[in-house]
Design a protein around this motif. Structure first.
Motif, PDB file in Angstrom:
ATOM      1  N   GLY A 111     -12.414   0.618  -2.450  1.00 28.38           N
ATOM      2  CA  GLY A 111     -11.163   0.745  -1.717  1.00 28.38           C
ATOM      3  C   GLY A 111     -11.223   1.921  -0.774  1.00 28.38           C
ATOM      4  O   GLY A 111     -12.135   2.731  -0.810  1.00 28.38           O
ATOM      5  N   GLY A 112     -10.234   2.016   0.060  1.00 27.95           N
ATOM      6  CA  GLY A 112     -10.198   3.080   1.050  1.00 27.95           C
ATOM      7  C   GLY A 112      -9.331   4.243   0.630  1.00 27.95           C
ATOM      8  O   GLY A 112      -8.510   4.699   1.401  1.00 27.95           O
ATOM      9  N   TRP A 113      -9.497   4.722  -0.583  1.00 30.41           N
ATOM     10  CA  TRP A 113      -8.688   5.826  -1.052  1.00 30.41           C
ATOM     11  C   TRP A 113      -9.558   6.895  -1.690  1.00 30.41           C
ATOM     12  O   TRP A 113     -10.719   6.685  -1.961  1.00 30.41           O
ATOM     13  N   THR A 114      -8.949   8.055  -1.922  1.00 30.44           N
ATOM     14  CA  THR A 114      -9.656   9.177  -2.536  1.00 30.44           C
ATOM     15  C   THR A 114      -8.907   9.620  -3.787  1.00 30.44           C
ATOM     16  O   THR A 114      -7.750   9.235  -4.001  1.00 30.44           O
ATOM     17  N   ALA A 115      -9.565  10.454  -4.571  1.00 30.66           N
ATOM     18  CA  ALA A 115      -8.900  11.009  -5.748  1.00 30.66           C
ATOM     19  C   ALA A 115      -7.661  11.804  -5.331  1.00 30.66           C
ATOM     20  O   ALA A 115      -6.618  11.738  -5.988  1.00 30.66           O
ATOM     21  N   ALA A 116      -7.754  12.519  -4.224  1.00 27.51           N
ATOM     22  CA  ALA A 116      -6.614  13.307  -3.743  1.00 27.51           C
ATOM     23  C   ALA A 116      -5.445  12.409  -3.336  1.00 27.51           C
ATOM     24  O   ALA A 116      -4.287  12.711  -3.637  1.00 27.51           O
ATOM     25  N   SER A 117      -5.734  11.296  -2.676  1.00 29.71           N
ATOM     26  CA  SER A 117      -4.639  10.405  -2.260  1.00 29.71           C
ATOM     27  C   SER A 117      -4.008   9.718  -3.470  1.00 29.71           C
ATOM     28  O   SER A 117      -2.796   9.510  -3.503  1.00 29.71           O
ATOM     29  N   LEU A 118      -4.816   9.394  -4.477  1.00 25.38           N
ATOM     30  CA  LEU A 118      -4.265   8.808  -5.705  1.00 25.38           C
ATOM     31  C   LEU A 118      -3.402   9.838  -6.433  1.00 25.38           C
ATOM     32  O   LEU A 118      -2.330   9.495  -6.946  1.00 25.38           O
ATOM     33  N   ALA A 119      -3.835  11.087  -6.441  1.00 22.31           N
ATOM     34  CA  ALA A 119      -3.037  12.144  -7.066  1.00 22.31           C
ATOM     35  C   ALA A 119      -1.699  12.315  -6.354  1.00 22.31           C
ATOM     36  O   ALA A 119      -0.656  12.456  -7.010  1.00 22.31           O
ATOM     37  N   ARG A 120      -1.703  12.283  -5.020  1.00 24.06           N
ATOM     38  CA  ARG A 120      -0.443  12.395  -4.257  1.00 24.06           C
ATOM     39  C   ARG A 120       0.480  11.214  -4.554  1.00 24.06           C
ATOM     40  O   ARG A 120       1.689  11.381  -4.729  1.00 24.06           O
ATOM     41  N   HIS A 121      -0.093  10.015  -4.607  1.00 21.40           N
ATOM     42  CA  HIS A 121       0.707   8.824  -4.904  1.00 21.40           C
ATOM     43  C   HIS A 121       1.321   8.933  -6.306  1.00 21.40           C
ATOM     44  O   HIS A 121       2.504   8.644  -6.496  1.00 21.40           O
ATOM     45  N   THR A 122       0.512   9.355  -7.266  1.00 18.59           N
ATOM     46  CA  THR A 122       0.996   9.506  -8.640  1.00 18.59           C
ATOM     47  C   THR A 122       2.136  10.511  -8.699  1.00 18.59           C
ATOM     48  O   THR A 122       3.173  10.251  -9.331  1.00 18.59           O
ATOM     49  N   GLN A 123       1.979  11.646  -8.044  1.00 15.22           N
ATOM     50  CA  GLN A 123       3.023  12.664  -8.045  1.00 15.22           C
ATOM     51  C   GLN A 123       4.295  12.151  -7.365  1.00 15.22           C
ATOM     52  O   GLN A 123       5.404  12.420  -7.828  1.00 15.22           O
ATOM     53  N   THR A 124       4.140  11.387  -6.299  1.00 11.92           N
ATOM     54  CA  THR A 124       5.293  10.816  -5.606  1.00 11.92           C
ATOM     55  C   THR A 124       6.058   9.858  -6.513  1.00 11.92           C
ATOM     56  O   THR A 124       7.292   9.900  -6.579  1.00 11.92           O
ATOM     57  N   VAL A 125       5.339   9.015  -7.219  1.00  8.53           N
ATOM     58  CA  VAL A 125       5.992   8.069  -8.139  1.00  8.53           C
ATOM     59  C   VAL A 125       6.730   8.828  -9.239  1.00  8.53           C
ATOM     60  O   VAL A 125       7.884   8.523  -9.556  1.00  8.53           O
ATOM     61  N   ILE A 126       6.070   9.830  -9.815  1.00 13.44           N
ATOM     62  CA  ILE A 126       6.693  10.579 -10.907  1.00 13.44           C
ATOM     63  C   ILE A 126       7.954  11.297 -10.434  1.00 13.44           C
ATOM     64  O   ILE A 126       9.007  11.194 -11.072  1.00 13.44           O
ATOM     65  N   GLN A 127       7.872  11.993  -9.315  1.00  9.26           N
ATOM     66  CA  GLN A 127       9.052  12.702  -8.817  1.00  9.26           C
ATOM     67  C   GLN A 127      10.150  11.736  -8.400  1.00  9.26           C
ATOM     68  O   GLN A 127      11.329  11.952  -8.695  1.00  9.26           O
ATOM     69  N   GLY A 128       9.758  10.660  -7.729  1.00 11.16           N
ATOM     70  CA  GLY A 128      10.742   9.686  -7.259  1.00 11.16           C
ATOM     71  C   GLY A 128      11.471   8.986  -8.385  1.00 11.16           C
ATOM     72  O   GLY A 128      12.677   8.728  -8.299  1.00 11.16           O
ATOM     73  N   THR A 129      10.757   8.686  -9.446  1.00  8.85           N
ATOM     74  CA  THR A 129      11.404   7.976 -10.550  1.00  8.85           C
ATOM     75  C   THR A 129      12.451   8.847 -11.239  1.00  8.85           C
ATOM     76  O   THR A 129      13.490   8.359 -11.666  1.00  8.85           O
ATOM     77  N   PHE A 130      12.194  10.167 -11.304  1.00 10.25           N
ATOM     78  CA  PHE A 130      13.200  11.049 -11.894  1.00 10.25           C
ATOM     79  C   PHE A 130      14.428  11.171 -10.997  1.00 10.25           C
ATOM     80  O   PHE A 130      15.555  11.238 -11.492  1.00 10.25           O
ATOM     81  N   VAL A 131      14.230  11.170  -9.690  1.00 10.35           N
ATOM     82  CA  VAL A 131      15.362  11.192  -8.760  1.00 10.35           C
ATOM     83  C   VAL A 131      16.215   9.938  -8.942  1.00 10.35           C
ATOM     84  O   VAL A 131      17.442  10.007  -9.055  1.00 10.35           O
ATOM     85  N   LEU A 132      15.554   8.776  -8.979  1.00 11.48           N
ATOM     86  CA  LEU A 132      16.286   7.513  -9.152  1.00 11.48           C
ATOM     87  C   LEU A 132      17.003   7.444 -10.495  1.00 11.48           C
ATOM     88  O   LEU A 132      18.150   6.986 -10.579  1.00 11.48           O
ATOM     89  N   ALA A 133      16.332   7.888 -11.553  1.00  5.31           N
ATOM     90  CA  ALA A 133      16.947   7.853 -12.880  1.00  5.31           C
ATOM     91  C   ALA A 133      18.176   8.752 -12.944  1.00  5.31           C
ATOM     92  O   ALA A 133      19.204   8.376 -13.510  1.00  5.31           O
TER      93      ALA A 133
END
Length: 70
Positions: free
Chosen positions: A14-36
């Motif tokens: 795929g066209g991704w890096t460990a850093a981009s996956l880490a950013r995506h993971t952090q975005t999901v985690i932070q976003g889900t707490f905002v929504l909750a």
């Protein structure tokens, strides 16, 4: 398609890096707490984290372990 080696054990593509996956993971985690918090519904956290878990397992071709029967 770019090939990556993670810890020398898992081959992924795929066209991704460990850093981009880490950013995506952090975005999901932070976003889900905002929504909750906005929706006053803690179940949204579990649902979003379950989706994230399945997504990462899919990237690394690591299926969920089978649940043991009681």
């Amino acid at each position: 398609m770019t090939q990556h080696r993670i810890s020398g054990r898992h081959s992924i593509s795929g066209g991704w890096t460990a850093a981009s996956l880490a950013r995506h993971t952090q975005t999901v985690i932070q976003g889900t707490f905002v929504l909750a918090k906005a929706g006053n519904d803690a179940a949204l956290v579990r649902e979003s984290l379950d989706h994230l878990d399945r997504y990462i397992r899919l990237l690394f071709n690591r299926p969920l372990p089978e649940k043991a029967s009681p």
